[in-house]
Each structure stands twice: as structure tokens, then as C-alpha cells.
Design a protein around this motif. Sequence first.
Motif, PDB file in Angstrom:
ATOM      1  N   UNK A 155       0.859  -1.195   0.000  1.00 14.98           N
ATOM      2  CA  UNK A 155       0.000   0.000   0.000  1.00 14.98           C
ATOM      3  C   UNK A 155       0.886   1.233   0.000  1.00 14.98           C
ATOM      4  N   UNK A 156       0.459   2.282  -0.661  1.00 15.34           N
ATOM      5  CA  UNK A 156       1.225   3.530  -0.613  1.00 15.34           C
ATOM      6  C   UNK A 156       0.307   4.699  -0.909  1.00 15.34           C
ATOM      7  N   UNK A 157       0.694   5.832  -0.410  1.00 16.23           N
ATOM      8  CA  UNK A 157      -0.016   7.064  -0.701  1.00 16.23           C
ATOM      9  C   UNK A 157       0.070   7.324  -2.216  1.00 16.23           C
ATOM     10  N   UNK A 158      -1.067   7.544  -2.863  1.00 17.57           N
ATOM     11  CA  UNK A 158      -1.069   7.661  -4.332  1.00 17.57           C
ATOM     12  C   UNK A 158      -0.097   8.736  -4.824  1.00 17.57           C
ATOM     13  N   UNK A 159       0.011   9.824  -4.061  1.00 14.82           N
ATOM     14  CA  UNK A 159       0.882  10.913  -4.516  1.00 14.82           C
ATOM     15  C   UNK A 159       2.360  10.552  -4.402  1.00 14.82           C
ATOM     16  N   UNK A 160       2.646   9.497  -3.642  1.00 11.99           N
ATOM     17  CA  UNK A 160       4.051   9.145  -3.412  1.00 11.99           C
ATOM     18  C   UNK A 160       4.506   7.924  -4.201  1.00 11.99           C
ATOM     19  N   UNK A 161       3.589   7.323  -4.978  1.00 15.48           N
ATOM     20  CA  UNK A 161       3.975   6.117  -5.723  1.00 15.48           C
ATOM     21  C   UNK A 161       4.851   6.528  -6.904  1.00 15.48           C
ATOM     22  N   UNK A 162       6.130   6.127  -6.847  1.00 12.97           N
ATOM     23  CA  UNK A 162       7.024   6.463  -7.965  1.00 12.97           C
ATOM     24  C   UNK A 162       6.835   5.454  -9.088  1.00 12.97           C
ATOM     25  N   UNK A 163       6.745   4.183  -8.701  1.00 10.78           N
ATOM     26  CA  UNK A 163       6.563   3.155  -9.714  1.00 10.78           C
ATOM     27  C   UNK A 163       5.468   2.197  -9.268  1.00 10.78           C
ATOM     28  N   UNK A 164       4.328   2.247  -9.962  1.00 11.90           N
ATOM     29  CA  UNK A 164       3.221   1.366  -9.607  1.00 11.90           C
ATOM     30  C   UNK A 164       3.612  -0.092  -9.842  1.00 11.90           C
ATOM     31  N   UNK A 165       4.379  -0.322 -10.915  1.00 11.85           N
ATOM     32  CA  UNK A 165       4.731  -1.710 -11.206  1.00 11.85           C
ATOM     33  C   UNK A 165       5.606  -2.276 -10.082  1.00 11.85           C
ATOM     34  N   UNK A 166       6.475  -1.443  -9.506  1.00  5.51           N
ATOM     35  CA  UNK A 166       7.321  -1.892  -8.391  1.00  5.51           C
ATOM     36  C   UNK A 166       6.447  -2.222  -7.155  1.00  5.51           C
ATOM     37  N   UNK A 167       5.428  -1.393  -6.930  1.00  5.75           N
ATOM     38  CA  UNK A 167       4.527  -1.625  -5.786  1.00  5.75           C
ATOM     39  C   UNK A 167       3.796  -2.962  -5.947  1.00  5.75           C
ATOM     40  N   UNK A 168       3.348  -3.236  -7.164  1.00  5.42           N
ATOM     41  CA  UNK A 168       2.628  -4.492  -7.418  1.00  5.42           C
ATOM     42  C   UNK A 168       3.561  -5.681  -7.209  1.00  5.42           C
ATOM     43  N   UNK A 169       4.764  -5.582  -7.754  1.00  9.15           N
ATOM     44  CA  UNK A 169       5.723  -6.694  -7.616  1.00  9.15           C
ATOM     45  C   UNK A 169       6.059  -6.914  -6.141  1.00  9.15           C
ATOM     46  N   UNK A 170       6.161  -5.801  -5.400  1.00 10.49           N
ATOM     47  CA  UNK A 170       6.499  -5.918  -3.975  1.00 10.49           C
ATOM     48  C   UNK A 170       5.461  -6.731  -3.194  1.00 10.49           C
ATOM     49  N   UNK A 171       4.180  -6.588  -3.571  1.00  2.00           N
ATOM     50  CA  UNK A 171       3.128  -7.319  -2.856  1.00  2.00           C
ATOM     51  C   UNK A 171       3.287  -8.825  -3.038  1.00  2.00           C
ATOM     52  N   UNK A 172       3.918  -9.234  -4.121  1.00  2.00           N
ATOM     53  CA  UNK A 172       4.126 -10.649  -4.402  1.00  2.00           C
ATOM     54  C   UNK A 172       5.438 -11.156  -3.830  1.00  2.00           C
ATOM     55  N   UNK A 173       6.285 -10.232  -3.401  1.00  2.00           N
ATOM     56  CA  UNK A 173       7.577 -10.685  -2.918  1.00  2.00           C
ATOM     57  C   UNK A 173       7.502 -10.935  -1.427  1.00  2.00           C
ATOM     58  N   UNK A 174       8.557 -11.587  -0.923  1.00  2.00           N
ATOM     59  CA  UNK A 174       8.457 -12.077   0.448  1.00  2.00           C
ATOM     60  C   UNK A 174       8.131 -11.018   1.492  1.00  2.00           C
ATOM     61  N   UNK A 175       8.542  -9.789   1.266  1.00  2.00           N
ATOM     62  CA  UNK A 175       8.242  -8.755   2.263  1.00  2.00           C
ATOM     63  C   UNK A 175       6.739  -8.497   2.384  1.00  2.00           C
ATOM     64  N   UNK A 176       5.993  -8.750   1.288  1.00  2.00           N
ATOM     65  CA  UNK A 176       4.546  -8.508   1.345  1.00  2.00           C
ATOM     66  C   UNK A 176       3.744  -9.758   1.686  1.00  2.00           C
ATOM     67  N   UNK A 177       4.402 -10.919   1.724  1.00  2.00           N
ATOM     68  CA  UNK A 177       3.687 -12.182   1.918  1.00  2.00           C
ATOM     69  C   UNK A 177       3.696 -12.631   3.380  1.00  2.00           C
ATOM     70  N   UNK A 178       2.752 -13.487   3.738  1.00  2.00           N
ATOM     71  CA  UNK A 178       2.639 -13.964   5.119  1.00  2.00           C
ATOM     72  C   UNK A 178       3.359 -15.273   5.364  1.00  2.00           C
TER      73      UNK A 178
END
Length: 359
Positions: free
Chosen positions: A225-248
Motif C-alpha cells: 500500500x502507498x499514498x497515491x501521490x508518493x507512488x514512484x513506480x506502480x509496477x514496483x509496488x505491485x511486484x512488492x506485494x508478491x515478494x516475500x516482504x509482502x507475503x505472510x
Amino acid sequence: MRAIIIGVGQCGTKIADIFSLVDFEALAINTSRGDLEYLKHIPQDRRILIGESIVGGKGVNANPVLGREAMKRDLPMVMRKIRSLVGYEDVDIFFLTFGFGGGTGAGGTPVLAEALKEEYPDSLVVAIGALPLKEEGIRPTINAAITIDKLSKIVDSIIAIDNNKLKESGEDISQAYERINYAIVERIASLLALIDVPGEQTLDASDLKFVLRAMGSFATVGYAKADASKVKSLSRLIVRSFENEGLYLDVNIESALYGLVAIHGPPEALKANEIFEALNELTERIRGKQIFRGFYPDPREREVEVVTLLSGIYESKSIEEIVVTAKRYAQEFMKAKEEGEIKKRQLLSGLPDFDDIYP
Ligand code: GDP
């Protein structure tokens, strides 16, 4: 989409109780009367005490063999209750919440899952279980290994939550559990809330069911999740949710068969080229090469939120550690027992018949 949450044991019923707070249909099953009374949100008639004839409402003391027995003995009563509360119609998914390391949940959940699969052949049965903390010692690890083995032969998917991954260092355990329980519910609830929402490219129940119908393999939820005004790269944010830091759960993403991603945020922030760049990259990375997606532009939103589900996972460090530790312990235990037996026999061999000494 209709999802029914059934919590089993203390951990499971606490999580189900939070689902009830956010308006899901939830039931609680436990061998401990005290723990059932402690719940705040699940209505009284949806709390089911099992195993009273064995443990008298006092719980099974983290013994999954007793937990299994309690559920088996009272299964006809439990299924009657579920049928009368839930009916037969339109249940898309049963989510069974429990702790892998205890007794009632670890022992009882596989028994209940099997009965639900039989009675509701068109519904999915998905386990949502918390993995024990390493510092809890060997018994919870063994309980977890046994339950992983049993459930993997019964349920459609196992959404495992690694408590080790979510607990922050220095945090008090009961506070950590409470925070983790809210996080689990928030994550699953926000995913379910996005299913069947009217819209052009949204996810529907059949997408979610397809992804979760994964032959008893593992699944995990991810988030970014990120503040819309602060998202530099949406694709990076999406990939991050799938990577271990975003997973349970610690998993090898590449081993997954399916993925599902829901992106929610202000319309101007949901840039199609960046979304497709991320989704193409992720589709290439996972073995099953299938990612379902939903877009939820919402002019009232200020944040971009990405909720993901990875399923059909066959490689997870969190799970492997538990199974390998339990196996090693069992082998060492059996060896110690055999060696002890041999020593005992050696010590006692050649002992005369004392009947002659005490005529
Ligand atoms: P049961 O009542 O016999 O099924 O046992 P519990 O549910 O109390 O605990 C089983 C395991 O679940 C423990 O080993 C803990 O790792 C974990 N656990 C217990 N309570 C919680 C909780 O509230 N949240 C989470 N995330 N894990 C819990």
C-alpha cells in the motif's frame, strides 16, 4: 459470493470472532468452554462446544490426538448445527481458521474439513492456519507437521500464516497475536470484498475459486500500500506485494501455479502500462503462468492498495523447516527409545530367578 468462516480451537475462534466483527458469517468450535465464552462477536448460538464427554469443557491441553477424537465424537452434532445455521445453498467457500501448533484446531480441523467436503461437494474448503513460533518448542512443531500432512490430502488450499514472519522482535506475544489476527482478517476480508464488485475488469467468485482449487497445496496472501501521490513506480509496488516482504509465508514464488491481484486506488494512479508491465513480469515468474486480475478505480481513494493471493505453492521455507524439524525429532526420539530398550535388556539379562532365594 458467500464465504463461511469456521474457527476451531482458541487461535481459530479468535480469528473467526474478528471476521464476525466485520460482518462475515462465522462459527466457533472449541473443546474449552471458557475460551468460547471469551469471544466477543460470534453469537452464542454459533458457538459449539465439542469433546465434553472426554475433557468436560476444559480443553485438550495442546494434544491434537485428543482434539481429533473430540471432533470425531461430536461430528454428527457439529454437522447438524452447521447445516441448520448455514443451509445447503450457495456456499462458495468454507474458510477454516485454526492454529497449527495446538490441539483442538490442529487435531479437529482435518476431521471437520473432510466432513464438509463430503456434505458440500460443490463448495471449496480452504484452511487458514497460523504456524507456531520457533520459541514455542518442539511439540507445536510436531503438531503442525502432522496437521500439514493431513490437511494437504483433504482441503483445496492451505493458506498458512507464519507467526515468525509477522511477530515483531521484542513484541509481547499476546499483543502480537492480536495484531496478527487483525492483519489476517483485514487481508482476507479486503480480498473477498473485491470479489463480484460490479465493474469492467473486476474479479468474480469463479476466479477466486479457480485459484484456490489447488489440490491441497499452499497459498499465501500478499499486500502493498502507498499514498497515491508518493507512488514512484506502480509496477514496483505491485511486484512488492508478491515478494516475500509482502507475503505472510516464506515461499519460493516461482513454484506457484496461480496468482490473483486486485488493485484499488484513485483512477489517475492506476496507470495501465505500469500494471501490465508488473503483471507480465509476475506471470513469467510463476510456474503456472496464470494471474487473475481486478482493477478497482475509486475517485474517493487517496491510497493505492494491492491485495494479492498466490496459490499452488509447493516450495516454502516456513513449511519445510517445520516438516524437517519434526521428522528429525521423530527419528532421534525413536533412536533414543530403541537404544534405551537395548540397554535395559542388556542390564536385566542374566538376572537369576529370585524365586529360589525367597522360597
Ligand atoms: P487449540 O485451542 O488447542 O487449538 O490451540 P491454540 O489455538 O491455543 O494454539 C495453537 C497455536 O496457535 C499456538 O502454538 C500458537 O502458535 C498459535 N496461536 C495461538 N493463539 C494465536 C492467536 O491468537 N493468533 C495467532 N496468529 N496464532 C496463535
